[in-house]
Design an enzyme around this catalytic site. Structure first.
Site, PDB file in Angstrom:
ATOM      1  N   ASP A 137       0.819  -1.220   0.000  1.00 41.76           N
ATOM      2  CA  ASP A 137       0.000   0.000   0.000  1.00 41.76           C
ATOM      3  C   ASP A 137       0.849   1.266   0.000  1.00 41.76           C
ATOM      4  O   ASP A 137       0.636   2.164  -0.814  1.00 41.76           O
ATOM      5  CB  ASP A 137      -0.922   0.032   1.230  1.00 41.76           C
ATOM      6  CG  ASP A 137      -2.059  -0.977   1.120  1.00 41.76           C
ATOM      7  OD1 ASP A 137      -2.399  -1.364  -0.018  1.00 41.76           O
ATOM      8  OD2 ASP A 137      -2.593  -1.374   2.173  1.00 41.76           O
ATOM      9  N   ASP A 185      -6.930   2.822  12.711  1.00 43.86           N
ATOM     10  CA  ASP A 185      -5.652   3.525  12.572  1.00 43.86           C
ATOM     11  C   ASP A 185      -5.780   4.896  11.901  1.00 43.86           C
ATOM     12  O   ASP A 185      -5.099   5.841  12.270  1.00 43.86           O
ATOM     13  CB  ASP A 185      -4.648   2.649  11.818  1.00 43.86           C
ATOM     14  CG  ASP A 185      -4.154   1.500  12.685  1.00 43.86           C
ATOM     15  OD1 ASP A 185      -4.182   1.645  13.924  1.00 43.86           O
ATOM     16  OD2 ASP A 185      -3.746   0.463  12.136  1.00 43.86           O
ATOM     17  N   ARG A 201       0.506   4.121  16.949  1.00 45.17           N
ATOM     18  CA  ARG A 201       0.032   5.119  15.989  1.00 45.17           C
ATOM     19  C   ARG A 201       0.241   6.569  16.434  1.00 45.17           C
ATOM     20  O   ARG A 201       0.700   7.389  15.644  1.00 45.17           O
ATOM     21  CB  ARG A 201      -1.441   4.874  15.618  1.00 45.17           C
ATOM     22  CG  ARG A 201      -1.667   3.588  14.815  1.00 45.17           C
ATOM     23  CD  ARG A 201      -0.783   3.523  13.578  1.00 45.17           C
ATOM     24  NE  ARG A 201      -1.034   2.331  12.774  1.00 45.17           N
ATOM     25  CZ  ARG A 201      -0.194   1.301  12.677  1.00 45.17           C
ATOM     26  NH1 ARG A 201       0.952   1.319  13.331  1.00 45.17           N
ATOM     27  NH2 ARG A 201      -0.478   0.259  11.927  1.00 45.17           N
ATOM     28  N   SER A 247      -2.641  -9.448   6.786  1.00 45.27           N
ATOM     29  CA  SER A 247      -2.170  -8.097   7.017  1.00 45.27           C
ATOM     30  C   SER A 247      -1.519  -8.090   8.396  1.00 45.27           C
ATOM     31  O   SER A 247      -2.140  -8.458   9.393  1.00 45.27           O
ATOM     32  CB  SER A 247      -3.358  -7.121   6.987  1.00 45.27           C
ATOM     33  OG  SER A 247      -3.023  -5.958   7.704  1.00 45.27           O
TER      34      SER A 247
END
Ligand code: ARG
Length: 425
Positions: free
Chosen positions: A15, A124, A95, A176
């Site tokens: 990504d 996220d 994060r 993932s």
């Protein structure tokens, strides 16, 4: 014309690799990548070269592990923060720090935009954007995955191929995966069916409990004011200590969590976590608190632990509530000093002993031997007064409702006789 500068939160995965090129074209932008090392082992290999090959103007690879441990992990450990009672929140804690890193790099480079590679239905994106919005409200945040044309990994792969974007073979993984020193989060693929048991290949850093050694491994953890400082009597810096526990725990099948969780965006999702050190440390820390915290403080802290976990999970790390909760937690931790012995055995954790100079456990009060100093006779008066409201309630109000303890009469019908208006039936 001067190009617009965009700082991209870059992992080197499919990504974010595709995103770099996509942003470059769409905004005619100069791209700077920022990658944070939060103590992950696998993910960072070759990340710098990969970014350079994608045509970015500058690459930042910052080791923020120590800051992550001291300022994010330890506060959450002291708070006992486990989302929905089990998830130690490796991803959720990482994060806000990555958001801070993006802001740092943007400031240094004079960039006006930052971009992240989160999808439009996860937590996220919220954590990134709420944090950046708080720290640097003037920065524009881009979330290409929410708006770009690709609808599958295959399409992204094809785009990467067309534009000579290097993507590694590991992209063949059906999962993932997000990893840092506090744990690994694994989702997608067959894991999306909550009835399917995770296949062994989903796990990245733990052996299956069945394959773990047949004898238990003991670890002795010393805490000072809620923070782990020694392992088996040896002083270790926090990063080493966590890595060591990850390895020992992982080798004993400890730290696997299979969770159907409630996301902030309103859906339930199923995720697998591996967090050996986090599970061991939370477990040991709580055992020490059982010994050293006053009962009302321990009980109140349990309630606030859930609040703390919710706010971290929900992206509110930089909130005033978190600061206030930290103040409460830090006050409680002044006496959370001592040792806990934990046994790791085939995926399980057992407490094998605990001690503290601040222990509120008083053998003279607890013992059933001759040493006993507890005043047994005082209990009589205590019980009389303690039970008085209950006795009064039963004598006055339940009697009115027909004598039964549940407010129903012998024939099972709701009693109606003599109900004063102010008393609910
Ligand atoms: N559900 C977890 C959280 O919101 C982890 C999210 C990232 N997971 C992943 N496999 N990429 O904190």
């Amino acid at each position: 014309m001067k190009k617009v500068k965009i700082v991209v939160a870059y992992s080197g995965g499919l990504d974010t690799s595709v995103m770099v090129k996509w942003l470059m074209d769409k905004y005619n932008a100069e791209i700077i990548t920022a990658t944070g090392n939060l103590g992950q082992k696998k993910e960072l290999i070759g990340v710098e070269e990969k970014a350079k090959k994608t045509g970015v103007s500058k690459v930042y690879l910052q080791d923020r592990t120590s800051e992550f441990v001291e300022e994010y992990i330890f506060p959450s450990l002291k708070a006992g923060a486990l989302y929905e009672g089990v998830y130690p929140m490796a991803t959720s804690l990482g994060r806000p720090l990555l958001a801070k890193m993006l802001v740092d790099v943007a400031r240094k480079e004079g960039a006006t935009m930052v971009a992240h590679g989160c999808t439009g239905k996860g937590n996220d994106q919220v954590r990134f954007e709420v944090s950046i919005g708080a720290l640097a409200p003037d920065l524009k945040v881009l979330a290409p995955l929410r708006e770009w044309e690709f609808t599958s990994r295959e399409e992204e792969m094809a785009y990467a191929k067309r534009h000579n974007i290097p993507v590694s073979a590991t992209l063949a993984s059906p999962y993932s995966i997000d990893e840092n020193i506090w744990g690994t989060s694994i989702e997608c693929g067959v894991l999306e069916d909550p009835m399917v048991e995770p296949p062994e290949d989903a796990y990245q850093r733990t052996v299956s409990p069945q394959k773990a050694p047949d004898s238990a491994t003991s670890v002795l953890i010393d805490f000072e004011q809620g923070i782990p400082v020694r392992l088996d009597g040896k002083a270790l810096d926090p990063i080493r200590l966590i890595h060591t526990l990850n390895e020992t725990g992982g080798a004993n099948g400890v730290g696997r969590i299979d969770l159907v969780e409630n996301r902030l965006v309103g859906i339930k999702s199923r995720e697998i976590y591996e967090a050996p050190a986090a599970c061991i440390l939370h477990f040991a820390h709580t055992e020490l608190e059982r010994l050293t915290l006053d009962k009302p403080v321990f009980h109140m802290k349990k309630q606030l632990s859930a609040e703390y976990a919710n706010l971290v999970y929900n992206g509110l790390w930089f909130s005033p509530l978190r600061r206030s909760l930290d103040a409460f937690v830090n006050e409680t931790q002044k006496t959370v000093t001592g040792s806990v012995k934990v046994k790791l055995y085939k995926g399980t954790l057992t407490v094998a002993g605990r001690s503290s100079p601040y222990s509120l456990y008083n053998t003279k009060l607890a013992t059933y031997t001759k040493e006993d100093q507890f005043d047994h006779r005082a209990s009589e008066g205590f019980i009389k007064i303690y039970g008085l409201p209950l006795k009064t309630f039963h004598q006055v109000q339940l009697q009115m409702n027909g004598n039964g303890s549940n407010g129903r009469s012998a024939n099972g019908k709701q009693a109606t006789a003599k109900q004063p208006k102010s008393v609910p039936a």
